[in-house]
Design a protein around this motif. Sequence first.
Motif, PDB file in Angstrom:
ATOM      1  N   LEU A 264     -51.909  23.586 -28.755  1.00 26.21           N
ATOM      2  CA  LEU A 264     -50.990  23.431 -27.630  1.00 26.21           C
ATOM      3  C   LEU A 264     -49.835  22.518 -28.026  1.00 26.21           C
ATOM      4  O   LEU A 264     -49.968  21.653 -28.905  1.00 26.21           O
ATOM      5  N   LEU A 265     -48.690  22.711 -27.363  1.00 29.22           N
ATOM      6  CA  LEU A 265     -47.532  21.867 -27.596  1.00 29.22           C
ATOM      7  C   LEU A 265     -47.817  20.437 -27.154  1.00 29.22           C
ATOM      8  O   LEU A 265     -48.363  20.205 -26.070  1.00 29.22           O
ATOM      9  N   VAL A 266     -47.438  19.483 -28.001  1.00 33.34           N
ATOM     10  CA  VAL A 266     -47.536  18.081 -27.626  1.00 33.34           C
ATOM     11  C   VAL A 266     -46.382  17.769 -26.684  1.00 33.34           C
ATOM     12  O   VAL A 266     -45.267  18.258 -26.862  1.00 33.34           O
ATOM     13  N   ASP A 267     -46.659  16.954 -25.652  1.00 27.07           N
ATOM     14  CA  ASP A 267     -45.645  16.651 -24.642  1.00 27.07           C
ATOM     15  C   ASP A 267     -44.358  16.136 -25.269  1.00 27.07           C
ATOM     16  O   ASP A 267     -44.368  15.247 -26.138  1.00 27.07           O
ATOM     17  N   GLN A 268     -43.228  16.716 -24.820  1.00 31.14           N
ATOM     18  CA  GLN A 268     -41.889  16.280 -25.185  1.00 31.14           C
ATOM     19  C   GLN A 268     -41.625  16.358 -26.689  1.00 31.14           C
ATOM     20  O   GLN A 268     -40.833  15.599 -27.237  1.00 31.14           O
ATOM     21  N   THR A 269     -42.293  17.268 -27.395  1.00 31.95           N
ATOM     22  CA  THR A 269     -42.046  17.498 -28.816  1.00 31.95           C
ATOM     23  C   THR A 269     -42.083  18.993 -29.070  1.00 31.95           C
ATOM     24  O   THR A 269     -42.415  19.787 -28.187  1.00 31.95           O
ATOM     25  N   ASP A 270     -41.728  19.376 -30.306  1.00 28.09           N
ATOM     26  CA  ASP A 270     -41.857  20.785 -30.695  1.00 28.09           C
ATOM     27  C   ASP A 270     -42.993  20.949 -31.695  1.00 28.09           C
ATOM     28  O   ASP A 270     -42.948  21.789 -32.583  1.00 28.09           O
ATOM     29  N   GLU A 271     -44.034  20.121 -31.555  1.00 27.54           N
ATOM     30  CA  GLU A 271     -45.171  20.145 -32.467  1.00 27.54           C
ATOM     31  C   GLU A 271     -46.395  20.712 -31.775  1.00 27.54           C
ATOM     32  O   GLU A 271     -46.633  20.494 -30.580  1.00 27.54           O
ATOM     33  N   LEU A 272     -47.217  21.434 -32.531  1.00 30.20           N
ATOM     34  CA  LEU A 272     -48.494  21.954 -32.056  1.00 30.20           C
ATOM     35  C   LEU A 272     -49.614  21.025 -32.503  1.00 30.20           C
ATOM     36  O   LEU A 272     -49.589  20.511 -33.629  1.00 30.20           O
ATOM     37  N   LYS A 296     -45.219  21.437 -36.964  1.00 33.78           N
ATOM     38  CA  LYS A 296     -43.895  21.563 -36.367  1.00 33.78           C
ATOM     39  C   LYS A 296     -43.508  23.032 -36.241  1.00 33.78           C
ATOM     40  O   LYS A 296     -44.035  23.896 -36.938  1.00 33.78           O
ATOM     41  N   SER A 297     -42.575  23.291 -35.349  1.00 38.34           N
ATOM     42  CA  SER A 297     -42.072  24.645 -35.141  1.00 38.34           C
ATOM     43  C   SER A 297     -41.498  25.189 -36.444  1.00 38.34           C
ATOM     44  O   SER A 297     -40.688  24.534 -37.109  1.00 38.34           O
ATOM     45  N   GLY A 298     -41.944  26.391 -36.845  1.00 43.09           N
ATOM     46  CA  GLY A 298     -41.482  27.025 -38.070  1.00 43.09           C
ATOM     47  C   GLY A 298     -42.332  26.749 -39.277  1.00 43.09           C
ATOM     48  O   GLY A 298     -42.147  27.384 -40.324  1.00 43.09           O
ATOM     49  N   GLU A 299     -43.312  25.823 -39.184  1.00 44.39           N
ATOM     50  CA  GLU A 299     -44.174  25.496 -40.310  1.00 44.39           C
ATOM     51  C   GLU A 299     -45.408  26.379 -40.310  1.00 44.39           C
ATOM     52  O   GLU A 299     -46.140  26.430 -39.315  1.00 44.39           O
ATOM     53  N   VAL A 301     -48.133  29.608 -40.433  1.00 42.65           N
ATOM     54  CA  VAL A 301     -48.295  30.772 -39.562  1.00 42.65           C
ATOM     55  C   VAL A 301     -48.144  30.378 -38.097  1.00 42.65           C
ATOM     56  O   VAL A 301     -47.355  30.971 -37.349  1.00 42.65           O
ATOM     57  N   ALA A 302     -48.881  29.356 -37.660  1.00 41.40           N
ATOM     58  CA  ALA A 302     -48.819  28.936 -36.258  1.00 41.40           C
ATOM     59  C   ALA A 302     -47.419  28.462 -35.885  1.00 41.40           C
ATOM     60  O   ALA A 302     -46.921  28.739 -34.788  1.00 41.40           O
ATOM     61  N   GLY A 303     -46.754  27.742 -36.803  1.00 42.77           N
ATOM     62  CA  GLY A 303     -45.404  27.273 -36.520  1.00 42.77           C
ATOM     63  C   GLY A 303     -44.409  28.415 -36.372  1.00 42.77           C
ATOM     64  O   GLY A 303     -43.502  28.356 -35.530  1.00 42.77           O
ATOM     65  N   MET A 304     -44.570  29.491 -37.183  1.00 46.34           N
ATOM     66  CA  MET A 304     -43.688  30.652 -37.055  1.00 46.34           C
ATOM     67  C   MET A 304     -43.932  31.372 -35.732  1.00 46.34           C
ATOM     68  O   MET A 304     -42.990  31.846 -35.081  1.00 46.34           O
ATOM     69  N   VAL A 305     -45.196  31.472 -35.319  1.00 46.32           N
ATOM     70  CA  VAL A 305     -45.509  32.107 -34.032  1.00 46.32           C
ATOM     71  C   VAL A 305     -44.879  31.308 -32.891  1.00 46.32           C
ATOM     72  O   VAL A 305     -44.315  31.882 -31.954  1.00 46.32           O
ATOM     73  N   LEU A 306     -44.953  29.977 -32.972  1.00 49.68           N
ATOM     74  CA  LEU A 306     -44.347  29.128 -31.953  1.00 49.68           C
ATOM     75  C   LEU A 306     -42.835  29.313 -31.919  1.00 49.68           C
ATOM     76  O   LEU A 306     -42.229  29.428 -30.848  1.00 49.68           O
ATOM     77  N   LYS A 307     -42.211  29.365 -33.080  1.00 55.83           N
ATOM     78  CA  LYS A 307     -40.762  29.454 -33.150  1.00 55.83           C
ATOM     79  C   LYS A 307     -40.242  30.806 -32.687  1.00 55.83           C
ATOM     80  O   LYS A 307     -39.267  30.888 -31.920  1.00 55.83           O
ATOM     81  N   GLU A 308     -40.894  31.898 -33.135  1.00 57.04           N
ATOM     82  CA  GLU A 308     -40.389  33.240 -32.863  1.00 57.04           C
ATOM     83  C   GLU A 308     -41.002  33.877 -31.617  1.00 57.04           C
ATOM     84  O   GLU A 308     -40.484  34.871 -31.118  1.00 57.04           O
ATOM     85  N   GLY A 309     -42.126  33.326 -31.135  1.00 62.05           N
ATOM     86  CA  GLY A 309     -42.749  33.870 -29.935  1.00 62.05           C
ATOM     87  C   GLY A 309     -43.378  35.237 -30.128  1.00 62.05           C
ATOM     88  O   GLY A 309     -43.508  36.002 -29.172  1.00 62.05           O
ATOM     89  N   ARG A 310     -43.760  35.584 -31.347  1.00 55.74           N
ATOM     90  CA  ARG A 310     -44.388  36.874 -31.630  1.00 55.74           C
ATOM     91  C   ARG A 310     -45.651  36.665 -32.450  1.00 55.74           C
ATOM     92  O   ARG A 310     -45.811  35.643 -33.147  1.00 55.74           O
ATOM     93  N   SER A 311     -46.551  37.656 -32.385  1.00 54.26           N
ATOM     94  CA  SER A 311     -47.826  37.565 -33.089  1.00 54.26           C
ATOM     95  C   SER A 311     -47.642  37.856 -34.576  1.00 54.26           C
ATOM     96  O   SER A 311     -46.740  38.586 -34.986  1.00 54.26           O
ATOM     97  N   ILE A 312     -48.537  37.271 -35.397  1.00 53.67           N
ATOM     98  CA  ILE A 312     -48.515  37.487 -36.848  1.00 53.67           C
ATOM     99  C   ILE A 312     -49.928  37.768 -37.322  1.00 53.67           C
ATOM    100  O   ILE A 312     -50.872  37.057 -36.952  1.00 53.67           O
ATOM    101  N   ILE A 313     -50.090  38.829 -38.145  1.00 51.91           N
ATOM    102  CA  ILE A 313     -51.361  39.154 -38.784  1.00 51.91           C
ATOM    103  C   ILE A 313     -51.218  38.896 -40.279  1.00 51.91           C
ATOM    104  O   ILE A 313     -50.271  39.366 -40.915  1.00 51.91           O
ATOM    105  N   ILE A 322     -46.665  32.728 -46.440  1.00 52.61           N
ATOM    106  CA  ILE A 322     -46.335  32.100 -45.158  1.00 52.61           C
ATOM    107  C   ILE A 322     -47.242  30.918 -44.841  1.00 52.61           C
ATOM    108  O   ILE A 322     -46.929  30.081 -44.009  1.00 52.61           O
ATOM    109  N   PHE A 323     -48.390  30.841 -45.527  1.00 54.17           N
ATOM    110  CA  PHE A 323     -49.320  29.751 -45.269  1.00 54.17           C
ATOM    111  C   PHE A 323     -48.745  28.420 -45.742  1.00 54.17           C
ATOM    112  O   PHE A 323     -48.065  28.345 -46.764  1.00 54.17           O
ATOM    113  N   LYS A 324     -49.022  27.356 -44.980  1.00 60.15           N
ATOM    114  CA  LYS A 324     -48.699  26.001 -45.412  1.00 60.15           C
ATOM    115  C   LYS A 324     -49.974  25.176 -45.370  1.00 60.15           C
ATOM    116  O   LYS A 324     -50.702  25.177 -44.380  1.00 60.15           O
TER     117      LYS A 324
END
Length: 561
Positions: A264-272, A296-299, A301-313, A322-324
């Motif tokens: 889940l998003l941390v309050d008032q940040t763009d981090e999961l 962080k957003s864009g980092e 697989v999960a960060g890319m899903v957060l940034k782009e709002g689309r699912s990734i397999i 894509i893994f970090k």
Amino acid sequence: TESMDQAGFLLSSTLALACQDPMIRQSYDELIPYTERIILGGEDIKEVSIFDETGKYIAHRLRGESQNKLGQMLDGEKAKKFQELEGPNRMLCQKPEGPGTKSDDCVEFISPIRIGSAFYGSIVLRYTFDRLTRAKSVSRQRIIIISIIAMIAGIVLSAFLAQFIASGLDTLMKGTSIVSTGDLSYRLTISSRDEIGLLASRFNEMVVALEGNQKTLDRKIFEIETLFKASQAMNFQSDTEKLVHQILGMASTALKAERGSMMLLVDQTDELATKIVFGLDGNKNVTEPPVVTKIKSGEGVAGMVLKEGRSIIVNEGHSAPIFKSFESTSNFEQKIRNLISVPLKFKDMVTGVINVVNKTEAEGFNPDDQRLLEALAQQAAMAVEHARLYELAITDGLTKLYIHRYFQARLEEEVVRAKRYHAAVSLILFDIDHFKKFNDTYGHQQGDIVLVEVAKLVKLTVRETVDIPARYGGEEFTVILPETDAQGAFMVAERLRKTVETYEFPGPGKTLTVTISIGIATFPDHATNRAVLIKKADIALYHCKERGRNCSSIFNDSMSS
């Protein structure tokens, strides 16, 4: 009859509760309007009687008659029976003795008026069966007429259908039985072009479709069942955290995966941040305490899903570009064979991510898995958002304790529950000593820090999920203690007072100390309702202030003056 019993028990019990306060005060005149309203409110009620502890009528009303029995005494044996009742009871009316006497069939519902172990009197509601008897007679006549007509029509219709349809239906039923065993090669012989022949033709077409698309159909049915179970869980599960656990478990089971997690998003940040991890070493009945890793957003697989709002397999495992890698989860990442990650969306806003890892089947995750997980993620997103909004509505923004309005509602509920089950509930009311002077000396920002730290100490002191801590207003706090008497509340209060007294509050260049004064009141020892309970606790708090502060006081009558 069951409806009458339920109404009788409920009404007599409710009236007994309503009569408690007038009975204690011996204000018997207040009880007479109760009998009037009950007689006017139900046509089945013939008589309402209220007795004191000796069996004397103190309120009475008989339907259709102006006479009453005020001041008369109940039969001694019957009065004794009433005194021995611990709860609501049901008795058939006693028929009068002697030749030529007549008594209508009726039933009496008796509820004792008790507060704790003290007996104050009884409530007796006498119901007649007149309306029930009339209804039964009319229903019996109608049922007989309808049954005769239905029997004649059924015989005629059955003879007609047996001649024209039965043979074709037998063949269709035989085919249905064979197909139900799993034999999809069976076909019906079409011998006519009537409705039965058309039904047989459609049956064959259905079997062909089943035979060619069995796997797809099973998948669709499974998806529908899974989504239905998730919907049911949302309807019947009031605990949001348990609901999210259930949805995450459904996702892991439905996708045949070893593990699932929610970020889940941390309050008032763009981090999961990881909130829940379901499944541990293949055991789907275990929920692992999550290792909190912020992404962080864009980092990754999960960060890319957060940034782009689309699912990734990702079916290439941890070796995918894509893994970090993160140091805190590196051991787990080496075991990832495949992964599907979908966004949690609420009103087009991404609030988190669901990850499902390591499908047990060799082919990895596919678009069908993605579609199902996205549907479950929608359910989870709604649950998480509703929980967030509800928490905002009932908690104080600074201290994270419950707000005053929620405290008032919960205290009312606990007092009603304590009355019903003859239990105790205590109230602690306290404030910070010399807080205005503290604010004047160190500033309001430092005062806010003290309020936040005191709230944390309160949460650590009281029972989690049982006691109800709240911010009463300003520097005043309160705690509701269900199932706790005055001495038990005093022990909690002293533990809290000593904890605050010895705690070192962060200050400007040095640690600070504060003390609190505490007032305690208990239902039913000190009050019989919410407002009086708060007032008594406040009086005890004021008494504590007069004693020099930094103490705990239980209310007693000598304080009222």
